[in-house]
Design an enzyme around this catalytic site. Sequence first.
Site, short mmCIF file in Angstrom:
data_model
loop_
_atom_site.label_atom_id
_atom_site.label_comp_id
_atom_site.label_asym_id
_atom_site.label_seq_id
_atom_site.Cartn_x
_atom_site.Cartn_y
_atom_site.Cartn_z
CB CYS A 1 -0.92 0.00 1.22
SG CYS A 1 -1.93 1.50 1.33
NE ARG B 1 2.54 0.93 3.54
CZ ARG B 1 3.70 0.29 3.57
NH1 ARG B 1 4.11 -0.27 4.69
NH2 ARG B 1 4.44 0.21 2.47
CD1 TRP C 1 -7.51 8.57 -1.86
CD2 TRP C 1 -8.18 8.41 0.27
NE1 TRP C 1 -6.50 9.08 -1.07
CE2 TRP C 1 -6.89 8.99 0.24
CE3 TRP C 1 -8.81 8.22 1.51
CZ2 TRP C 1 -6.23 9.38 1.40
CZ3 TRP C 1 -8.13 8.59 2.66
CH2 TRP C 1 -6.86 9.17 2.60
CD GLU D 1 -5.38 1.69 -6.60
OE1 GLU D 1 -5.37 0.57 -6.09
OE2 GLU D 1 -5.76 2.72 -6.03
#
Length: 395
Positions: A80, A83, A255, A260
Amino acid sequence: MTVPGYRDNPAAPWDPDAPVDAIEAEEFLRLCYGEEKRLGPVEPRLAVVRAQIAATGTYTQTHDEVAYGAKVAWRNASKCIGRLYWRSLVVLDRRSATTADHIFTLLLRHLRQATGATNPGQLRPVISIFPPATPGRPYPRIWNEQLIRYAGYRRADGSVVGDPRMVEFTEAMSALGWSGAGSDHDVLPVAIETPDEGVRLFELPEHTVLQVPITHPDLPWFGELGLRWYAVPAISNMRLTIGGLHYPLAPFNGWYMGTEIGARSFGDPDRFDVLPETAKRMGLDMSSDATLWRDRALIELNRAVLHSYDLAGVKISDHHTESERFLTHLRNEERAGRVVPADWSWIVPPISGSATRVFHRYYHEADQRPAFYLDEDAHERAVCPMRRKTSASGQ
């Protein structure tokens, strides 16, 4: 995705029948009470937990322990990039919910809170934590990989309407009695499995699924493509592990980072595969890969996504901004004396990677707990559920 990231770690198998690892429980509690000084000394708590594990094979975590553990699982999520905001995760303690109806009601509340109940589009990172698995006993779970996904329908000629990734899942839902409209953007039902009820399907009400129509700031014809995407990426088939306890039902969201949607969901050949049509309408030379028509179309597709979310007032981030925020997170964690696990192949954006500063460095990879894991069984149920025998046992 700026959510508690995926952790697919085959080196960390889980035996649902095994008692809680007392050593892992102690390590977590020392970490928790060491960082959260307001909770007081850890030794009295350790004595209680050791006694519970010795008597029952498990123990009950406090709300503070669960909330802290969920946030640290996000902090530890090596795949991720988002973070930096791990402390802001809204933790909803749903451990009392056991029936499918109750679980679904709470999932709807999750989505409303995630999308900004009083200010739609101002997304918030949220996790709902349902009952943990008790050694040797069945537990509730969700089959869907995300709470919101578009269906995929295979035509007789082999082509697909909707999302090709979801064809097998859609067929499984149809076999269980669900019927969609057959469009590109049919929202799939949520499949909830409980020990007493088996699998039940629930339709998401239209008002709980915030969607964004995709247009372009400079290309008027772009809206004719009919693209849209949902606002909230809510992962629902990851197992949350905190202090030796396993929470198989712990959906969470953040979000989107624009790439992506634009580079992967729309751009990938095995997803919506919009690049050829975009390039054609742009009038690009598609006679050879060397013309870089894919690259040019890809940039405009990603511009369209960012423009559309901004126009709709829905929170999203671009890959350059999010890369800089991740480097800020690294500096913050280094000052705190913590190592940041990171998977380079996930941290570096899928477009313009070398134009971001996260590209030009190495990262430390480690399986740090608390953490999120994708179990093989959960993956099978989310992608091709009918390949595995439906069971209420949780095995």
